[in-house]
Scaffold this motif. Structure first.
Motif, PDB file in Angstrom:
ATOM      1  N   TYR A 241      25.223 -42.716  30.731  1.00 44.05           N
ATOM      2  CA  TYR A 241      26.091 -41.601  31.093  1.00 44.05           C
ATOM      3  C   TYR A 241      26.387 -40.723  29.892  1.00 44.05           C
ATOM      4  O   TYR A 241      26.769 -41.225  28.836  1.00 44.05           O
ATOM      5  N   GLU A 242      26.264 -39.415  30.067  1.00 47.38           N
ATOM      6  CA  GLU A 242      26.677 -38.479  29.024  1.00 47.38           C
ATOM      7  C   GLU A 242      28.184 -38.291  29.135  1.00 47.38           C
ATOM      8  O   GLU A 242      28.698 -38.008  30.213  1.00 47.38           O
ATOM      9  N   ILE A 243      28.900 -38.469  28.019  1.00 50.68           N
ATOM     10  CA  ILE A 243      30.357 -38.353  28.117  1.00 50.68           C
ATOM     11  C   ILE A 243      30.972 -37.454  27.049  1.00 50.68           C
ATOM     12  O   ILE A 243      32.197 -37.367  26.948  1.00 50.68           O
TER      13      ILE A 243
ATOM     14  N   GLN B 221      17.052 -40.609  28.662  1.00 55.84           N
ATOM     15  CA  GLN B 221      17.424 -40.700  30.073  1.00 55.84           C
ATOM     16  C   GLN B 221      16.252 -41.207  30.910  1.00 55.84           C
ATOM     17  O   GLN B 221      16.409 -42.045  31.793  1.00 55.84           O
ATOM     18  N   LEU B 222      15.057 -40.680  30.587  1.00 58.91           N
ATOM     19  CA  LEU B 222      13.856 -41.074  31.313  1.00 58.91           C
ATOM     20  C   LEU B 222      13.566 -42.564  31.115  1.00 58.91           C
ATOM     21  O   LEU B 222      13.272 -43.290  32.074  1.00 58.91           O
TER      22      LEU B 222
ATOM     23  N   GLU C  40      20.194 -33.778  21.206  1.00 55.99           N
ATOM     24  CA  GLU C  40      20.031 -33.230  22.553  1.00 55.99           C
ATOM     25  C   GLU C  40      18.570 -33.322  22.986  1.00 55.99           C
ATOM     26  O   GLU C  40      18.273 -33.629  24.135  1.00 55.99           O
ATOM     27  N   GLU C  41      17.682 -33.125  22.016  1.00 55.69           N
ATOM     28  CA  GLU C  41      16.252 -33.171  22.300  1.00 55.69           C
ATOM     29  C   GLU C  41      15.822 -34.565  22.787  1.00 55.69           C
ATOM     30  O   GLU C  41      15.118 -34.693  23.787  1.00 55.69           O
TER      31      GLU C  41
ATOM     32  N   ASP D  80      24.822 -33.695  18.663  1.00 53.68           N
ATOM     33  CA  ASP D  80      24.394 -34.876  19.431  1.00 53.68           C
ATOM     34  C   ASP D  80      25.124 -34.974  20.768  1.00 53.68           C
ATOM     35  O   ASP D  80      26.280 -34.558  20.898  1.00 53.68           O
ATOM     36  N   VAL D  81      24.431 -35.559  21.719  1.00 47.98           N
ATOM     37  CA  VAL D  81      25.046 -35.968  22.976  1.00 47.98           C
ATOM     38  C   VAL D  81      25.728 -37.319  22.759  1.00 47.98           C
ATOM     39  O   VAL D  81      25.167 -38.187  22.103  1.00 47.98           O
ATOM     40  N   VAL D  82      26.937 -37.485  23.298  1.00 53.40           N
ATOM     41  CA  VAL D  82      27.618 -38.788  23.253  1.00 53.40           C
ATOM     42  C   VAL D  82      27.406 -39.461  24.609  1.00 53.40           C
ATOM     43  O   VAL D  82      27.577 -38.826  25.648  1.00 53.40           O
TER      44      VAL D  82
END
Lengths: 327, 327
Positions: B296-298, B285-286, B278-279, B156-158
């Protein structure tokens, strides 16, 4: 792991009792639903060390019991079924330890078990001096069955679900002799009434199920104060009949002044005080007899504008003083 | 009329905003219902004078604002819509007056209006020393749309919904110079972040509406502590990328130690911290760009067992310290 997370884990139940609960303790918030014919009922009460309880007069588990009981009583006064509770505690590290706090939570958990309630959230913060316990209780009620304070009408019978004045005398015994007061068996019912009051949930449910128009209130601040709330909310006068207010022989063996202080202004009995039409009163008595629950007639509702009077020995006096005032 | 009833009348709203409310302030409990596709969400938070706020650093209305905002933020972190609040206050007569308490309630009422929330109950009790404010917030959420802390998965993106560290720096300014710190316009955004945090409700609703599997938490106790909660609840490791944690240039002009204290351990920013695959990150974001909301991706989620690490200048360190510990 920090202490707060450890604490939350230590109080998180291993399972939940309410099938409508979706998310319990441990996230930002709890989530539940109600079946479609149910409304949600919510109340909150705060108890402060030194104001509502003292260690000298309350075993730790009783502090928890009482904090939750006071809230369940609020729901009983609406004819609701309690389901969940949240506990927010301001905790003075200097004078309390965590094992003591656990004992308070166990007192709540034991009472919660009796009513199949789930602990679903809360907060723990620090404070310097007095322990503060805030309990939020949530329950359900069948739609459109509301027992409101504003429902009293002239001609109604005024009733109460049990003996009053006991909790107040119990507190007096404890303040005089500390927890040792409990050693005398004759004191037991008074001390228990103060330390571990029983919310009148079965009575509240019977009232709700009756479908009768009723005003209802729980006696947390004293009979005089609670009657006043109904009288003001309903814009009627309430006349109490001193001779019919149910209490014990022992209380009645004391001076009138003492009796008044316990019966009218004492509070914390957590009995339900209500009014119902004379016509429905008969059916209500029958319902309570079948359920083997007590119910006492103690007065009458008259046209008026929010006064409470007391009839004694043939003369009627307006009661002006009310319960404990925090502000 | 006793003081408590007078007080309750003075805070009772003249009308209610939520159509699902049936009984508001003034009875033993409040009653509401939810439409059939909605769950109910509930959270409670306590603020103690001297611990969570000081008169020297908080205007009275801001104390109210912040107490309610902290709770709304908990609901935002579940993707819920706030509807009602109950306020329980332990009030020290010796050091506070009723007009001051009113100002605190006005701070809550103003924020409540912004979110169409209704005050539906509470309790007022006395205490000796520190004012204690406990707010219970209730809201609704579409069924089966839960954004839980336990939803994070490796890969996953945080992300975070806004700048962090501002509230913490703001508090430092206020502790140094008192309310006079607000006179310097350059301090304004930091002081406002501390005194009147904005719950990220719109972001929370977007997350809920996305339908994506997401872990979510609000930053009340500091980024490190909140990341740790997600990591533990999801049984994963979280790696934060120091260079990507969004903050101001001014904060970045300070020593690393200072920056760490504000960004990682400061807390009270009330931004939302979350993880998503991630998908789905691209779609998210859109959605946020269309809504003109920052995101923000952190960092990244990795397989693990509840650790939080920070990557800086090519090396990774496990973060052990956490936020403020009340127990």
């Amino acid at each position: 792991m920090n202490e707060e997370i450890k604490w939350i884990r230590s109080i998180t139940p291993s399972g939940y009792r309410q099938p409508e609960l979706k998310v319990g303790i441990g996230d930002d918030a709890a989530i539940f639903y109600q079946k479609e014919d149910k409304d949600t009922v919510i109340a909150v009460d705060t108890m402060v060390e030194g104001v509502h309880f003292k260690r000298e007069t309350m075993p730790l588990h009783a502090i928890g019991h009482k904090a939750l009981a006071a809230n369940i009583s609020d729901l009983a006064a609406m004819g609701a079924i309690p389901q969940y509770y949240l506990v927010s505690v301001a905790f003075p590290k200097k004078t309390w330890n965590k094992e003591e706090l656990h004992e308070i939570y166990r007192g709540m958990a034991n009472l919660a078990k009796e009513f199949s309630m789930d602990l679903i959230g809360g907060d723990t913060v620090s404070i310097e001096k007095q322990l503060v316990l805030t309990v939020t209780v949530i329950g359900k009620i069948k739609q459109n069955r509301h027992l409101l304070r504003s429902n009293a009408r002239p001609g109604d019978v005024v009733f109460v679900t049990g003996l009053v004045g006991l909790a107040s005398l119990g507190l007096e015994m404890l303040l005089e002799d500390g927890l040792a007061a409990a050693n005398d068996a004759a004191n037991a019912q008074y001390i228990k009434a103060h330390q571990e009051p029983q919310p009148q949930l079965r009575a509240g449910l019977l009232f709700a199920e009756s479908g009768f128009r009723m005003a209802l209130n729980d006696i947390s601040d004293g009979l005089a104060s609670e009657a006043k709330e109904i009288a003001e909310a309903s814009q009627v006068d309430i006349e109490l009949d001193w001779a019919r207010i149910p209490t014990t022989d022992y209380i009645q063996s004391h001076s009138t002044q003492k009796q008044e202080s316990w019966l009218l202004y004492g509070g914390e009995d957590y009995q339900l005080l209500g009014t119902v039409s004379e016509e429905d009163w008969k059916s209500l008595q029958l319902m309570f007899r079948k359920a083997t629950l007590p119910l006492y007639e103690i007065g009458t509702v008259r046209a008026g504008n929010g006064r409470v009077a007391m009839e004694r020995d043939g003369s009627s006096t307006v009661i002006t003083a009310t319960g404990y005032d925090h502000l």
